[in-house]
Structures are given as structure tokens and as C-alpha cells.
Design a protein around this motif. Structure first.
Motif, PDB file in Angstrom:
ATOM      1  N   GLY A  33       0.944  -1.357  -0.037  1.00 41.33           N
ATOM      2  CA  GLY A  33       0.203  -0.017  -0.198  1.00 41.33           C
ATOM      3  C   GLY A  33       0.868   1.205   0.183  1.00 41.33           C
ATOM      4  O   GLY A  33       2.173   1.294  -0.304  1.00 41.33           O
ATOM      5  N   SER A  34       0.331   2.340   0.270  1.00 41.77           N
ATOM      6  CA  SER A  34       0.763   3.670   0.364  1.00 41.77           C
ATOM      7  C   SER A  34       1.543   3.657   1.876  1.00 41.77           C
ATOM      8  O   SER A  34       0.486   4.158   2.586  1.00 41.77           O
ATOM      9  N   VAL A  35       2.692   3.904   2.069  1.00 42.43           N
ATOM     10  CA  VAL A  35       3.215   3.659   3.439  1.00 42.43           C
ATOM     11  C   VAL A  35       3.450   5.064   3.840  1.00 42.43           C
ATOM     12  O   VAL A  35       4.040   6.047   3.257  1.00 42.43           O
ATOM     13  N   ILE A  36       3.025   5.121   5.286  1.00 37.09           N
ATOM     14  CA  ILE A  36       3.406   6.375   5.764  1.00 37.09           C
ATOM     15  C   ILE A  36       4.817   6.247   6.573  1.00 37.09           C
ATOM     16  O   ILE A  36       4.876   5.456   7.153  1.00 37.09           O
ATOM     17  N   ASP A  37       5.613   6.946   6.202  1.00 39.11           N
ATOM     18  CA  ASP A  37       7.266   6.736   6.409  1.00 39.11           C
ATOM     19  C   ASP A  37       7.782   8.106   7.156  1.00 39.11           C
ATOM     20  O   ASP A  37       7.943   9.198   6.096  1.00 39.11           O
ATOM     21  N   LEU A  40       3.054   7.397  11.611  1.00 42.18           N
ATOM     22  CA  LEU A  40       2.722   8.489  12.521  1.00 42.18           C
ATOM     23  C   LEU A  40       1.329   8.060  13.564  1.00 42.18           C
ATOM     24  O   LEU A  40       0.736   6.922  13.310  1.00 42.18           O
ATOM     25  N   TYR A 144      -7.857  12.523   9.081  1.00 45.93           N
ATOM     26  CA  TYR A 144      -7.830  11.278   8.159  1.00 45.93           C
ATOM     27  C   TYR A 144      -7.795  11.751   6.799  1.00 45.93           C
ATOM     28  O   TYR A 144      -7.726  11.003   5.792  1.00 45.93           O
ATOM     29  N   PHE A 166     -10.562   5.009   0.995  1.00 42.60           N
ATOM     30  CA  PHE A 166      -9.078   4.728   1.427  1.00 42.60           C
ATOM     31  C   PHE A 166      -9.450   3.773   2.412  1.00 42.60           C
ATOM     32  O   PHE A 166     -10.320   3.909   3.484  1.00 42.60           O
ATOM     33  N   TYR A 168      -7.570   2.204   5.913  1.00 41.62           N
ATOM     34  CA  TYR A 168      -6.385   2.798   6.737  1.00 41.62           C
ATOM     35  C   TYR A 168      -6.082   1.608   7.402  1.00 41.62           C
ATOM     36  O   TYR A 168      -6.800   0.962   8.128  1.00 41.62           O
ATOM     37  N   TRP A 176      -0.394   5.032  12.517  1.00 40.51           N
ATOM     38  CA  TRP A 176      -0.923   4.803  11.113  1.00 40.51           C
ATOM     39  C   TRP A 176       0.206   4.500  10.164  1.00 40.51           C
ATOM     40  O   TRP A 176       0.993   5.150   9.991  1.00 40.51           O
ATOM     41  N   THR A 179      -1.989   3.259   3.825  1.00 46.47           N
ATOM     42  CA  THR A 179      -3.553   3.379   3.444  1.00 46.47           C
ATOM     43  C   THR A 179      -3.453   2.682   1.787  1.00 46.47           C
ATOM     44  O   THR A 179      -2.509   2.468   1.259  1.00 46.47           O
ATOM     45  N   SER A 181      -5.820   2.403  -1.663  1.00 43.86           N
ATOM     46  CA  SER A 181      -6.896   3.112  -2.282  1.00 43.86           C
ATOM     47  C   SER A 181      -7.967   2.245  -2.938  1.00 43.86           C
ATOM     48  O   SER A 181      -7.586   1.049  -2.877  1.00 43.86           O
TER      49      SER A 181
ATOM     50  N   SER B 104       5.081  11.843   5.578  1.00 42.22           N
ATOM     51  CA  SER B 104       5.465  11.449   4.177  1.00 42.22           C
ATOM     52  C   SER B 104       4.873  10.025   3.749  1.00 42.22           C
ATOM     53  O   SER B 104       4.530   9.212   4.505  1.00 42.22           O
ATOM     54  N   VAL B 106       4.497   6.979   0.889  1.00 41.17           N
ATOM     55  CA  VAL B 106       5.513   6.308   0.110  1.00 41.17           C
ATOM     56  C   VAL B 106       5.138   5.082  -0.757  1.00 41.17           C
ATOM     57  O   VAL B 106       4.178   4.305  -0.053  1.00 41.17           O
ATOM     58  N   LEU B 107       5.065   5.176  -1.976  1.00 38.78           N
ATOM     59  CA  LEU B 107       4.321   3.996  -2.952  1.00 38.78           C
ATOM     60  C   LEU B 107       5.506   3.676  -3.715  1.00 38.78           C
ATOM     61  O   LEU B 107       6.043   4.327  -4.615  1.00 38.78           O
TER      62      LEU B 107
END
Lengths: 200, 177
Positions: A33-37, A40, A144, A166, A168, A176, A179, A181, B104, B106-107
């Protein structure tokens, strides 16, 4: 002489298998997925769960939370996503006991806590549906990054709510993590959720 | 003696068939590669692409005053990693990447395709992303073998039907051996 060759051939094959296994099993997990890096802390909220109680996110430490924002009269995206969440629940097997599947309404005008809870449970009895007043929900949507907009239609329901869709993923420590999509493959979600559930 | 020359015949025909097949595959595969319009970007190694959403973007977008020049279409290569750094006070979305404020997202762009995404920080609210399939040396060799080996074997099998008398150079090879 032959025995010596056999020894080296078999030894070489065993060593190759061990190296291949080590490469496969020590490979770091790659999130789909789309990583929160870096991860958080997920914004906290407390909303009505339809049974007279309140569901507070910060009280779910130790459980992984799979969160979705939708509404009960949604014709397409919400039932599809909740069906996918049901599939994730099934595919996780006993690991699903450590996960919370949560729906938060984007249509508090029509979705009472009872109605939202009933709707979520119609997909799986373990699913939690949450609602509240618009004033209570507004900061949650904002935190969110939920987009929502009422759109008048000629249908009997009067209006629809256009909204972001999304899923989550909040880990056991309340962070978190990523996410997904709408339309993300269920296999990808299952892989990541399984990895996070096994993470200590 | 007869059996030996038959085996030699068979070996040479197979070898020649494979050689012709591989040369043919090389010409087709590499020719197609050189005709690719984006061959330089498609053959590069994946890398990280960072987009920064500056502080105040959401307010500027709301007021219709956001004029940062981001291209409406961006081209990536399969395996590239898109990093969206959000320095704004509101969450932002670029297609499948949702980034909370001061975080941030990241994908990894693992699927080659053309995407048309909702984008909260573009004045048009849309952003096109092209993810090109990556053509690395490995895949070029794989393509060469995938086409060359079966073609070569097919040529070799057809060549078995030609009587040895008609292939003069085989006679010379047989004599030499």
C-alpha cells in the motif's frame, strides 16, 4: 572416487537449497500500500458504536485496526470495500481475532450509530460501525484526510455522498502505517495486514 | 561410421538451427527495443522520486491562487518509488498516496500502466502518471531466449527433412571429421 563425487554433488545441492531458503525467508517485507514513513500516531477519536457505548481508538492498543469511511446508502464503493474487508477477515483466519474492522460514517444525517453498526455487522458480525454528530465527525474526517461532499440526485434516497475511499491500516501500537486506495488487490492487503499482525 | 556421421549431421543441423534462431531473435528483440520511444528511461534502474507539498498549499488551492508548476503528467519506470512529502497543515492526496499533514507517503510503482489520479494539490485536481515497464538486461536476455530457442529448434527440425546430399557444406564437415 565415486563416493567422493556423490558427497560433493549432494552437499552442493543441500547447500544451494539452504542458501535459497535463507534468501527467501530473510527478505524484508515490502509493503504493497501507500506507506506512511515514518509511521505516524493515528489521530485519536471516540465515537458511538450503536450499542450505547463509545469506541475509542486509543483503547485498541494491541489490536490492529482496519478503518474505512463510508455510508450505509452508498450504492457501490462502500459495499464493495466492506465485502473486501470481509474477505480479508476470512483470509486472516484466527489472526483476525487481533484485528478490528471499523466503518465510520460520512453521512451522519442519515446514519445513526445504530444504523451504521447494523450495516457494518451485516457484512460480518465482528465489524464495528461508528457514527456521531457532524461536529464530532468533522475533526475525524479532517485528521484522516477524508474528502466528502453531498450530491443531490433524483433517486429516492435524495442525495449521495461523494467521498474518498481509502482503507487505513493502524498497527497494534496505534500508528498509522499505510493506506490502500479503492481497488487495491485484496491479496496485497491480506499480505500487509498479516505481516503487521505478526509484528511485535 | 554411418551412425557417427548421422549424429554429426544431427548435431550440426541443431546447432545451426539454434544459431540462426538466436540471431533472428536478437534482431527482432533488440530492433524492437531500439524503436522504443522511451528506451533510455525504460532501461534505467528504478529510483526514488520525491514531491514536496509546501506549507500553505491547501489554503492556496482553496483560494484558487496555487500556481506551482507541476506537470500534469509524470513518467516513471516500473519499480520507481514515489515519495510525497507533505509539509502542509492538511492531508493531501495524490492518487493512491494519501499523506497526512507533516508526514511522508511512500508508494512503490510496481505495476506498469497509465493512471489518471485525483490530486488535491493540482489546480485541475487531476494528475496523470505513466509507469513504463522496465526493460533491464535480464528481461532482454529472457526475450532473446524466449524467441530464439523455440525458433531455433523449429528451424533445426525442419532442416532434418533436407537430405544430406543437398547440403554441400555438411559433406565437407563430414570429410574433415
Amino acid at each position: 572416487m565415486l563416493r567422493r563425487i556423490e558427497f560433493w554433488v549432494i552437499g552442493g545441492m543441500v547447500a544451494s537449497l539452504l542458501v535459497a531458503a535463507a534468501v527467501v525467508f530473510t527478505r524484508p517485507h515490502s509493503f504493497r500500500g501507500s506507506v506512511i514513513d515514518p509511521p505516524l500516531p493515528a489521530p485519536d477519536f471516540a465515537l458511538e458504536d450503536g450499542s450505547g457505548g463509545r469506541f475509542r481508538l486509543s483503547e485498541q492498543r494491541g489490536k490492529l485496526v482496519i478503518l474505512f469511511f463510508g455510508f450505509t446508502t452508498c450504492p457501490d464503493v462502500c459495499p464493495t470495500t466492506l465485502s473486501e474487508m470481509k474477505l480479508i477477515h476470512k483470509r486472516l483466519g484466527t489472526l483476525a481475532e487481533d484485528a478490528r474492522f471499523v466503518l465510520i460514517t460520512v453521512d451522519p444525517e442519515r446514519d445513526t450509530p445504530e444504523r451504521t453498526a447494523q450495516y457494518a455487522a451485516s457484512f460480518h458480525p465482528a465489524f464495528i460501525g461508528l457514527s456521531g454528530s457532524e461536529e464530532e465527525l468533522q475533526p475525524v474526517w479532517k485528521a484522516y484526510g477524508v474528502y466528502r461532499e453531498k450530491r443531490q440526485t433524483a433517486s429516492a434516497s435524495g442525495y449521495l455522498v461523494d467521498h474518498s475511499a481509502f482503507v487505513y491500516i493502524i498497527d497494534r501500537n496505534g500508528n498509522w502505517r499505510e493506506t490502500f486506495s479503492f481497488g487495491a488487490p485484496v491479496d496485497d492487503m491480506v499480505e500487509d495486514v498479516r505481516y503487521l499482525l505478526r509484528e511485535r | 561410421m554411418f551412425a557417427r556421421s548421422m549424429y554429426l549431421d544431427f548435431f550440426i543441423r541443431t546447432l545451426l538451427g539454434l544459431a540462426v534462431g538466436l540471431v533472428f531473435a536478437f534482431l527482432i528483440s533488440e530492433g524492437s527495443f531500439w524503436l522504443l520511444p522511451n528506451k533510455q528511461s525504460a532501461s534505467r534502474d528504478p529510483h526514488e522520486v520525491t514531491l514536496v507539498i509546501p506549507y500553505g498549499t491547501s489554503e492556496q488551492v482553496k483560494a484558487g491562487a496555487y500556481n506551482r508548476s507541476l506537470p500534469e503528467n509524470m513518467t516513471f519506470v516500473q519499480g520507481d518509488v514515489l515519495i510525497v512529502k507533505n509539509e502542509d497543515v492538511a492531508a493531501h492526496q495524490l492518487g493512491p498516496v494519501l499523506v497526512p499533514a507533516h508526514a511522508s507517503g511512500v508508494l512503490e510503482l510496481s505495476q506498469a500502466s497509465e493512471y489518471n489520479y485525483t490530486c488535491s494539490f493540482q489546480p485541475t485536481n487531476r494528475m496523470g502518471i505513466s509507469v513504463l515497464p522496465r526493460v533491464d538486461p535480464n528481461s532482454r536476455v529472457q526475450a532473446l531466449l524466449a524467441v530464439g530457442l523455440p525458433t531455433g529448434m523449429m528451424l533445426a527440425i525442419y532442416s532434418y527433412m533436407i537430405p544430406p546430399e543437398k547440403l554441400k557444406f555438411l559433406k565437407g564437415l563430414r570429410k574433415a571429421s
